[in-house]
Design a protein around this motif. Structure first.
Motif, PDB file in Angstrom:
ATOM      1  N   ILE A 125     -12.372   3.823   9.975  1.00  0.00           N
ATOM      2  CA  ILE A 125     -11.955   4.522   8.760  1.00  0.00           C
ATOM      3  C   ILE A 125     -12.723   3.884   7.614  1.00  0.00           C
ATOM      4  N   ALA A 126     -13.510   4.707   6.922  1.00  0.00           N
ATOM      5  CA  ALA A 126     -14.311   4.166   5.820  1.00  0.00           C
ATOM      6  C   ALA A 126     -13.759   4.686   4.497  1.00  0.00           C
ATOM      7  N   PHE A 127     -13.800   3.847   3.498  1.00  0.00           N
ATOM      8  CA  PHE A 127     -13.443   4.295   2.151  1.00  0.00           C
ATOM      9  C   PHE A 127     -14.231   3.466   1.145  1.00  0.00           C
ATOM     10  N   VAL A 128     -14.389   4.043  -0.037  1.00  0.00           N
ATOM     11  CA  VAL A 128     -15.116   3.329  -1.076  1.00  0.00           C
ATOM     12  C   VAL A 128     -14.098   2.762  -2.055  1.00  0.00           C
ATOM     13  N   ASP A 129     -13.949   1.462  -2.040  1.00  0.00           N
ATOM     14  CA  ASP A 129     -13.047   0.804  -2.974  1.00  0.00           C
ATOM     15  C   ASP A 129     -13.747   0.763  -4.347  1.00  0.00           C
ATOM     16  N   GLY A 130     -12.994   1.097  -5.381  1.00  0.00           N
ATOM     17  CA  GLY A 130     -13.573   1.184  -6.724  1.00  0.00           C
ATOM     18  C   GLY A 130     -14.164  -0.124  -7.220  1.00  0.00           C
TER      19      GLY A 130
ATOM     20  N   GLN B 248     -14.474  -3.157  -4.702  1.00  0.00           N
ATOM     21  CA  GLN B 248     -15.038  -3.928  -3.575  1.00  0.00           C
ATOM     22  C   GLN B 248     -16.095  -3.146  -2.797  1.00  0.00           C
ATOM     23  N   GLY B 249     -16.329  -1.883  -3.177  1.00  0.00           N
ATOM     24  CA  GLY B 249     -17.374  -1.087  -2.517  1.00  0.00           C
ATOM     25  C   GLY B 249     -16.919  -0.532  -1.175  1.00  0.00           C
ATOM     26  N   THR B 250     -17.881  -0.153  -0.360  1.00  0.00           N
ATOM     27  CA  THR B 250     -17.565   0.525   0.905  1.00  0.00           C
ATOM     28  C   THR B 250     -16.870  -0.426   1.879  1.00  0.00           C
ATOM     29  N   GLN B 251     -15.781   0.041   2.432  1.00  0.00           N
ATOM     30  CA  GLN B 251     -15.016  -0.742   3.407  1.00  0.00           C
ATOM     31  C   GLN B 251     -14.942   0.044   4.703  1.00  0.00           C
ATOM     32  N   ARG B 252     -15.048  -0.656   5.798  1.00  0.00           N
ATOM     33  CA  ARG B 252     -14.880  -0.009   7.103  1.00  0.00           C
ATOM     34  C   ARG B 252     -13.819  -0.772   7.872  1.00  0.00           C
ATOM     35  N   GLN B 253     -12.818  -0.029   8.293  1.00  0.00           N
ATOM     36  CA  GLN B 253     -11.731  -0.680   9.037  1.00  0.00           C
ATOM     37  C   GLN B 253     -11.424   0.123  10.279  1.00  0.00           C
ATOM     38  N   ASN B 254     -10.986  -0.576  11.280  1.00  0.00           N
ATOM     39  CA  ASN B 254     -10.590   0.098  12.515  1.00  0.00           C
ATOM     40  C   ASN B 254      -9.199  -0.398  12.914  1.00  0.00           C
ATOM     41  N   PRO B 255      -8.160   0.364  12.532  1.00  0.00           N
ATOM     42  CA  PRO B 255      -6.796  -0.087  12.820  1.00  0.00           C
ATOM     43  C   PRO B 255      -6.561  -0.394  14.300  1.00  0.00           C
ATOM     44  N   ALA B 256      -7.273   0.286  15.195  1.00  0.00           N
ATOM     45  CA  ALA B 256      -7.071   0.010  16.621  1.00  0.00           C
ATOM     46  C   ALA B 256      -7.429  -1.440  16.949  1.00  0.00           C
ATOM     47  N   ARG B 257      -8.405  -1.979  16.220  1.00  0.00           N
ATOM     48  CA  ARG B 257      -8.816  -3.375  16.469  1.00  0.00           C
ATOM     49  C   ARG B 257      -8.016  -4.359  15.631  1.00  0.00           C
ATOM     50  N   GLN B 258      -7.450  -3.871  14.511  1.00  0.00           N
ATOM     51  CA  GLN B 258      -6.706  -4.785  13.627  1.00  0.00           C
ATOM     52  C   GLN B 258      -5.279  -4.994  14.099  1.00  0.00           C
ATOM     53  N   SER B 259      -4.648  -3.900  14.525  1.00  0.00           N
ATOM     54  CA  SER B 259      -3.214  -3.968  14.817  1.00  0.00           C
ATOM     55  C   SER B 259      -2.855  -3.178  16.066  1.00  0.00           C
ATOM     56  N   GLY B 260      -3.684  -2.208  16.427  1.00  0.00           N
ATOM     57  CA  GLY B 260      -3.261  -1.236  17.431  1.00  0.00           C
ATOM     58  C   GLY B 260      -2.200  -0.321  16.829  1.00  0.00           C
ATOM     59  N   ASP B 261      -1.532   0.443  17.675  1.00  0.00           N
ATOM     60  CA  ASP B 261      -0.464   1.334  17.197  1.00  0.00           C
ATOM     61  C   ASP B 261       0.519   0.479  16.401  1.00  0.00           C
ATOM     62  N   PHE B 262       0.755   0.844  15.169  1.00  0.00           N
ATOM     63  CA  PHE B 262       1.532  -0.080  14.339  1.00  0.00           C
ATOM     64  C   PHE B 262       2.934   0.454  14.040  1.00  0.00           C
ATOM     65  N   VAL B 263       3.793  -0.485  13.676  1.00  0.00           N
ATOM     66  CA  VAL B 263       5.217  -0.183  13.481  1.00  0.00           C
ATOM     67  C   VAL B 263       5.414   0.563  12.157  1.00  0.00           C
ATOM     68  N   ILE B 264       6.100   1.696  12.231  1.00  0.00           N
ATOM     69  CA  ILE B 264       6.462   2.403  10.988  1.00  0.00           C
ATOM     70  C   ILE B 264       7.984   2.395  10.773  1.00  0.00           C
ATOM     71  N   ARG B 265       8.731   2.173  11.860  1.00  0.00           N
ATOM     72  CA  ARG B 265      10.153   1.841  11.676  1.00  0.00           C
ATOM     73  C   ARG B 265      10.443   0.617  12.523  1.00  0.00           C
ATOM     74  N   ARG B 266      11.015  -0.360  11.877  1.00  0.00           N
ATOM     75  CA  ARG B 266      11.190  -1.648  12.533  1.00  0.00           C
ATOM     76  C   ARG B 266      12.363  -1.625  13.485  1.00  0.00           C
TER      77      ARG B 266
ATOM     78  N   THR C 134      -5.252  -0.927   4.064  1.00  0.00           N
ATOM     79  CA  THR C 134      -5.650   0.376   3.522  1.00  0.00           C
ATOM     80  C   THR C 134      -6.070   1.354   4.613  1.00  0.00           C
ATOM     81  N   GLY C 135      -6.777   0.873   5.627  1.00  0.00           N
ATOM     82  CA  GLY C 135      -7.183   1.761   6.724  1.00  0.00           C
ATOM     83  C   GLY C 135      -5.968   2.379   7.410  1.00  0.00           C
ATOM     84  N   ARG C 136      -4.950   1.573   7.645  1.00  0.00           N
ATOM     85  CA  ARG C 136      -3.726   2.078   8.274  1.00  0.00           C
ATOM     86  C   ARG C 136      -3.059   3.104   7.368  1.00  0.00           C
ATOM     87  N   GLN C 137      -3.070   2.819   6.091  1.00  0.00           N
ATOM     88  CA  GLN C 137      -2.426   3.751   5.158  1.00  0.00           C
ATOM     89  C   GLN C 137      -3.214   5.059   5.073  1.00  0.00           C
TER      90      GLN C 137
END
Ligand code: GLU
Length: 296
Positions: free
Chosen positions: A142-147, A149-167, A200-203
């Motif tokens: 997931i890429a986005f341009v931070d106003g 910090q510039g271009t960011q690339r994140q991959n939630p699958a590598r950061q957290s995997g399927d993540f918790v939305i209700r605890r 941010t990538g997860r969001q």
């Protein structure tokens, strides 16, 4: 694509877990100045969805502290706990569309790296009961341009995997609440500390799954002391606890690259000066060191 640009709406979203700390002040001031520079509105949302971490009276104190810096929201403060029906609706929708799934794993079932291996994606085992709800993430960048910090690339699958939305304790997780509430408030740009940039990538993934328009992002520098340590109450270097409002605001503006001349002292005057001079390109990226030892 929207033909009409969205009206600018920014926000500051503290968690009421204690006094406002210096990093929060920097985020509050930065988001306020950015909203003013864009002739937009600036809101405050108290993120009080985690009662176990909440400190009684903290929300009221934080609002009072903000006010003492002249940081008064343009609309009444929003309390996240009152938005539970929206959170539930989003959870239901994510479950119904197959983006989310119940998970029966406890902490001890997860690998040491904390990255969820997809155990319950295909359904719960016969002897399991649902504990949390997770959002499915694919191995996608997931890429986005931070106003700032510039271009960011994140991959939630590598950061957290399927993540918790209700605890497992039944409380809605920060990642879901922040997305649902920013969308409901029409927030067009999120300005916050860079300690949250990894979320941010997860969001952004959640915005896609919920088919909601995502905001732009600006992640402000993290403030450290002269030893390069993140400022905290525990290392005794949290200026907002130690200094008067004038000095705290000056240090916050310094961290944001907008320190007014020394002759400008009153809080309102410092803020007015910063509003006149605010330019995102003057805000440092990365970490900024603040000499908190100079005054006591
Ligand atoms: N409530 C979060 C915090 O205090 C900030 C949320 C956000 O700005 O996205 O760390």
């Amino acid at each position: 694509m929207n033909a009409q640009p969205r009206p600018y709406r920014g926000r500051f979203a503290p968690s009421p877990t204690g006094e406002l700390h210096f990093g929060s002040l920097v985020a509050a001031v930065g988001s306020f100045l950015q909203a003013r520079a864009r002739s937009g509105r600036w809101l405050v949302r108290i993120e009080d969805i985690d009662p176990p971490r909440e400190v009684a009276g903290a929300a009221r104190n934080q609002l009072k502290t903000l006010q003492s810096f002249g940081l008064v929201p343009d609309e009444p403060a929003i309390f996240q706990r009152q938005l539970g029906a929206n959170h539930q609706q989003a959870l239901d929708r994510l479950l119904a569309t197959g983006h989310a799934f119940p998970c029966g794993c406890s902490r001890s079932d997860l690998p040491a790296d904390g990255i969820y291996p997809g155990t319950c994606r295909g359904g719960l085992a016969a002897d399991q009961t649902a504990r949390s709800i997770r959002l499915r993430v694919d191995d996608d960048e997931i890429a986005f341009v931070d106003g700032l910090q510039g271009t960011q690339r994140q991959n939630p699958a590598r950061q957290s995997g399927d993540f918790v939305i209700r605890r497992a304790d039944g409380l809605v997780a920060y990642q879901l609440a922040v997305v649902v509430d920013d969308a409901a408030a029409g927030i067009s740009e999120v300005v916050r500390g860079a300690d949250l940039i990894d979320s941010t990538g997860r969001q952004l993934h959640l915005y896609r799954c919920l088919d909601l328009p995502a905001p732009d992002y600006v992640h402000l520098p993290i403030v450290v002391n002269e030893q390069g340590e993140k400022l905290s109450k525990s290392n005794g270097a949290d200026p907002i606890q130690r200094y008067n409002t004038k000095t705290s605001l000056r240090l916050a503006l310094r961290a944001l690259g907008h320190e007014p001349p020394a002759s400008i002292m009153a809080v309102a005057d410092q803020l007015a000066w910063a509003q006149q001079h605010w330019q995102l390109t003057r805000v440092p990226t990365g970490q900024v060191a603040i000499g908190v030892q100079t005054e006591r």
